[in-house]
Design an enzyme around this catalytic site. Structure first.
Site, short mmCIF file in Angstrom:
data_model
loop_
_atom_site.label_atom_id
_atom_site.label_comp_id
_atom_site.label_asym_id
_atom_site.label_seq_id
_atom_site.Cartn_x
_atom_site.Cartn_y
_atom_site.Cartn_z
N GLY A 101 -26.71 9.26 -28.21
CA GLY A 101 -28.27 8.99 -28.73
C GLY A 101 -29.46 8.77 -28.06
O GLY A 101 -30.62 8.32 -27.90
N GLU A 161 -26.08 0.58 -22.49
CA GLU A 161 -24.55 0.65 -23.45
C GLU A 161 -23.60 -0.08 -22.21
O GLU A 161 -23.08 -0.43 -22.75
CB GLU A 161 -24.00 2.05 -24.23
CG GLU A 161 -25.00 2.12 -25.38
CD GLU A 161 -24.61 3.68 -26.08
OE1 GLU A 161 -25.03 3.59 -27.97
OE2 GLU A 161 -24.21 4.00 -25.52
N LYS A 168 -13.40 11.70 -33.90
CA LYS A 168 -13.92 11.85 -32.55
C LYS A 168 -12.72 11.37 -32.19
O LYS A 168 -13.05 11.17 -30.99
CB LYS A 168 -15.05 10.19 -32.88
CG LYS A 168 -16.30 11.28 -33.45
CD LYS A 168 -17.51 10.06 -33.29
CE LYS A 168 -18.61 10.10 -33.79
NZ LYS A 168 -19.91 8.88 -33.50
C1 A5P Z 1 -26.28 6.49 -28.21
O1 A5P Z 1 -26.25 6.53 -26.86
C2 A5P Z 1 -24.17 6.52 -28.16
O2 A5P Z 1 -23.84 6.84 -26.93
C3 A5P Z 1 -23.59 6.30 -29.97
O3 A5P Z 1 -22.89 5.47 -29.51
C4 A5P Z 1 -22.66 7.58 -30.41
O4 A5P Z 1 -23.72 8.91 -29.61
C5 A5P Z 1 -22.95 7.34 -31.22
O5 A5P Z 1 -22.48 7.61 -32.15
P1 A5P Z 1 -22.74 7.88 -33.80
O6 A5P Z 1 -22.53 6.60 -34.52
O7 A5P Z 1 -24.28 7.90 -34.49
O8 A5P Z 1 -22.32 9.20 -33.94
#
Ligand code: A5P
Length: 217
Positions: A96, A102, A120
Site C-alpha cells: 500500500g 510503518e 500470506k
Molecule cells: C501498506 O503499505 C502495506 O504494508 C500493508 O500493510 C500491506 O500491503 C497489507 O495490506 P492488505 O491488508 O491490504 O493486504
C-alpha cells in the site's frame, strides 16, 4: 478472503487495554481492525493511536479514534498488515506504499502484531519487494538496485505520503534478507525498503477455523 482478514483483525484488538498508545497500520486488513477499535472506543476503551499513513489517519479520525503523532513516547502495541510472512516471521510490506511510516512505527513499538489471512504465510518470499526512493535521480537509483539481483519497476502514478516514489522489485529468490535490507538502504536515493526483519512479536493468521496466533521465538 475478506472474512479471514476480519477474523485476524478482530482477534488482534483483544490485546488492547486502557491507557495504551497503539500504532495503527495501513491496508485492507487493518481497516477491519479500525472498525472494531472504533466500536471499542465508543464502548469506553481508552486508547490513543498513531496512524502509519494519511489514509489510516483519515479513516481512524472518521471512526472517532483519538490520534497522536509519532514522538518519543514508546508505542505499546502496533497492529499492522503484511503482504507476505515467512517462517521466521519476517515480512514483506509496502503493497500500500506506507512502508516507511510503518517501519518507523514498528521500530518504536514494544509489541508488533501482524494480521494476515492464511494465504500470506509463505515458505519463501515471492511478492515484489517495495522500495521507497526519492524522486531525484530515481532511474539511477534503480540501476544501483539492479546490482543486488533485483528488478525494480516504478509503481505508476503513486507518490507516497512522504512525497517519494515506490520501486517494486521482482527477483528469482530473496536469500540473505538481513544483508539485503542493509545493502538497499545503503544506496543513496533509497529511503526505506519493505523488508521487516526481526520486528514482529506475533502474527495473527485468519483461518476458516478461527484466528491462529504465532509468536516469535
Ligand atoms: C501498506 O503499505 C502495506 O504494508 C500493508 O500493510 C500491506 O500491503 C497489507 O495490506 P492488505 O491488508 O491490504 O493486504
Amino acid at each position: 478472503m475478506e472474512e479471514l482478514k476480519r477474523i485476524a483483525a478482530h482477534h488482534s484488538t483483544t490485546f488492547l487495554s486502557d491507557g495504551m498508545l497503539i500504532g495503527l497500520g495501513t491496508g485492507s486488513t487493518v481497516r477491519y481492525a479500525i472498525d472494531k477499535i472504533s466500536k471499542l472506543v465508543t464502548a469506553g476503551l481508552d486508547i490513543v493511536a498513531v496512524p502509519t499513513s494519511i489514509e489510516t489517519e483519515h479513516r481512524a479520525r472518521a471512526a472517532g479514534i483519538p490520534l497522536a503523532e509519532l514522538n518519543d513516547r514508546p508505542i505499546d502495541i502496533t497492529i499492522d498488515g503484511a503482504d507476505q510472512v515467512d517462517p521466521k516471521l519476517n515480512l514483506i510490506k509496502g503493497g500500500g506504499g506506507a512502508l516507511l511510516r510503518e517501519k518507523m512505527v514498528a521500530l518504536a513499538s514494544e509489541r508488533v502484531i501482524i494480521i494476515v489471512d492464511k494465504m500470506k504465510m509463505v515458505d519463501h518470499f515471492s511478492y515484489a519487494l517495495p522500495v521507497e526512493v526519492v524522486p531525484f535521480g530515481w532511474k539511477h537509483t534503480a540501476k544501483m538496485i539492479k546490482k543486488l539481483d533485483l528488478n525494480p519497476c516504478i509503481r505508476q502514478n503513486v507518490i507516497t505520503d512522504n512525497k517519494n516514489f515506490i520501486l517494486d522489485c521482482t527477483y528469482e529468490t530473496l536469500d540473505d534478507v538481513e544483508d539485503l535490507q542493509v545493502s538497499l538502504n545503503n544506496i543513496p536515493g533509497v529511503v526505506e525498503n519493505g523488508l521487516f526483519i526481526n520486528l514482529v512479536s506475533e502474527v495473527v493468521v485468519g483461518t476458516p477455523s478461527g484466528p491462529k496466533t504465532i509468536r516469535s521465538n
